[in-house]
Design a protein around this motif. Structure first.
Motif, short mmCIF file in Angstrom:
data_model
loop_
_atom_site.label_atom_id
_atom_site.label_comp_id
_atom_site.label_asym_id
_atom_site.label_seq_id
_atom_site.Cartn_x
_atom_site.Cartn_y
_atom_site.Cartn_z
N LYS A 225 -46.81 -15.68 21.32
CA LYS A 225 -45.80 -16.01 21.17
C LYS A 225 -45.24 -16.02 19.58
CE LYS A 225 -47.04 -19.85 23.30
NZ LYS A 225 -47.24 -21.21 23.90
N SER B 55 -40.80 -19.95 17.63
CA SER B 55 -40.51 -20.55 18.93
C SER B 55 -41.04 -21.59 19.61
CB SER B 55 -40.28 -19.26 19.67
OG SER B 55 -41.53 -18.67 20.07
N THR C 269 -37.33 -15.23 19.69
CA THR C 269 -37.27 -15.46 20.94
C THR C 269 -36.87 -16.89 21.46
OG1 THR C 269 -39.39 -16.24 21.29
CG2 THR C 269 -39.12 -13.79 21.62
N THR C 270 -35.99 -17.32 20.41
CA THR C 270 -35.33 -18.77 20.64
C THR C 270 -33.87 -18.46 21.11
OG1 THR C 270 -34.58 -18.74 18.24
CG2 THR C 270 -36.90 -19.59 18.87
N ALA D 230 -32.89 -13.62 18.88
CA ALA D 230 -33.50 -12.82 19.86
C ALA D 230 -34.80 -12.30 19.52
CB ALA D 230 -32.50 -11.65 19.95
#
Ligand SMILES: *Cc1c(COP(=O)(O)O)cnc(C)c1O
Length: 369
Positions: free
Chosen positions: A168, A172, A49-50, A46
């Motif tokens: 980003k 990820s 962000t993967t 989390a």
């Protein structure tokens, strides 16, 4: 004495929660691959962000398993920087693939895409971009090359937990993101640890097999795998520290600003840069001191300021790798190795620590002129 890094200070910051976490594990039923590891993997995915995270034994094996999960192995060539922790290179070698060194660009100490292009042969299968010192490599430029030649692109995020590339989170963006939780990293365990984050279910499934004997179910190996597991104690401690990682990275950035303020315009010194497209997380605050780095470092030590050099000899110039690379030079890498100096940097250093280190550095440089 100001230490260059101080993992114990971080334990003391979060002592109560860490002690509780350790006790929870010791009194639990699983010491390996239990609820703490499972929860940590979800929480770290989390954070990155993967979709997926697979924890492993250390950062070197994170690289090895990621390469293997992406079908890279004996006979393949993998392009990587020489200006990096030797772990990057060891991870490649563990798969049976051959590391091929490319030069860095001089602003951010990360892979130079133009130089990478020149290292490509019919055997090249992957590029490992290292987000060195906490600053992301230029992944778009590398992705373009990778796509043209059908290569995998892997992020070595061991020094860059939480850094941003074009908004980003690193790890990820490419085909896999590899992390180390060595105690001094931005997210550090109290022993070894590592993780691979990925977006693709198929790669994730392969990583799960590889990290534990190739087991799909207990005692039945479907591929030949390894033993590369994070233990529950480390996972429980990492869960505590993960909650503070963003705040701790912010503290590193504040310290970097203090260094910049105190050292701006000082002669004989080049400060680190942050690209407009990057959010640096200052795993290290690395200055360049052309010509007199080693003397200055000794003097600073005498004044109570500990520093480190990342790295004094580039990998292609180390005895073990001379035959691999041959005599040709990597000029930007070699110049960097002669000039870089890592000032004290860790969240608990505090404003006073950074100011004192900067003052001593300034004084020492002035004396040398
Ligand atoms: C720390 C580090 C690694 C992995 O190190 P381990 O000690 O195996 O966890 C890999 N690459 C870089 C750039 C590192 O700094």
């Amino acid at each position: 004495m100001i230490l260059p890094c101080d993992p114990r200070a971080q334990y003391l910051s979060y002592k109560k929660e860490i002690d509780e976490a350790m006790s929870r594990v010791l009194n639990g039923t699983h010491y390996i691959l239990g609820p703490e590891v499972e929860a940590f993997e979800q929480e770290f995915a989390a954070f990155c962000t993967t979709k997926y995270c697979v924890s492993v034994a250390n950062g070197t094996e994170a690289l090895q398993l990621a390469l293997r999960a992406l079908n890279i192995g004996p006979g393949d060539e993998v392009i990587c920087p020489s200006h990096t922790a030797v772990a990057t290179v060891v991870g490649i070698e563990m798969t049976g693939a051959v590391p091929v060194f490319a030069d860095i660009e001089s602003s951010y100490f990360t892979l130079d895409a133009t130089n990478v292009r020149r290292r490509i042969t019919p055997r090249t299968k992957a590029i490992i971009a290292v987000h060195l010192y906490g600053h992301p490599a230029d992944l778009d430029a590398l992705r373009e090359i990778a796509d043209i030649h059908g290569l995998k692109l892997i992020e070595d995020c061991a020094q860059a937990h939480g850094a941003l590339y074009k908004n980003k989170v690193v790890g990820s963006i490419a085909d896999a993101g590899c992390f180390s939780f060595y105690p001094t990293k931005n997210l550090g365990a109290v022993g070894d640890g590592g993780a691979v984050v990925v977006q693709e279910a198929e790669v994730y499934e392969r990583l799960l097999l590889l990290r534990q004997y190739g087991w799909k179910e207990r005692y039945i190996s479907v591929v030949s795998g390894y033993n590369s597991r994070l233990d529950e104690l480390q996972a429980a401690i990492l869960r505590v520290k993960l909650r503070y990682l963003s705040a701790d990275n912010d503290r590193r950035r504040v310290l970097a600003e203090i260094y910049r303020g105190a050292l701006r315009g000082v002669g004989g010194l080049v400060l680190p840069l942050e690209a407009s497209w990057a959010r640096h997380v200052y795993h290290l605050f690395v200055v360049r001191i052309p010509g007199q780095r080693d003397n200055l470092r000794r003097d600073l030590q005498g004044q109570g300021v500990g520093t480190l050099i990342h790295y004094p000899v580039p990998v292609h110039r180390q005895p073990a790798y001379l035959s691999l690379h041959g005599p040709q030079g990597l000029p930007v890498t070699e110049k960097a190795s002669d000039e870089v100096l890592s000032l004290p940097m860790y969240p608990e250093l505090g404003q006073e620590g950074a100011l004192k280190a900067a003052e001593e550095l300034k004084k020492t440089l002035l004396k040398k002129r």
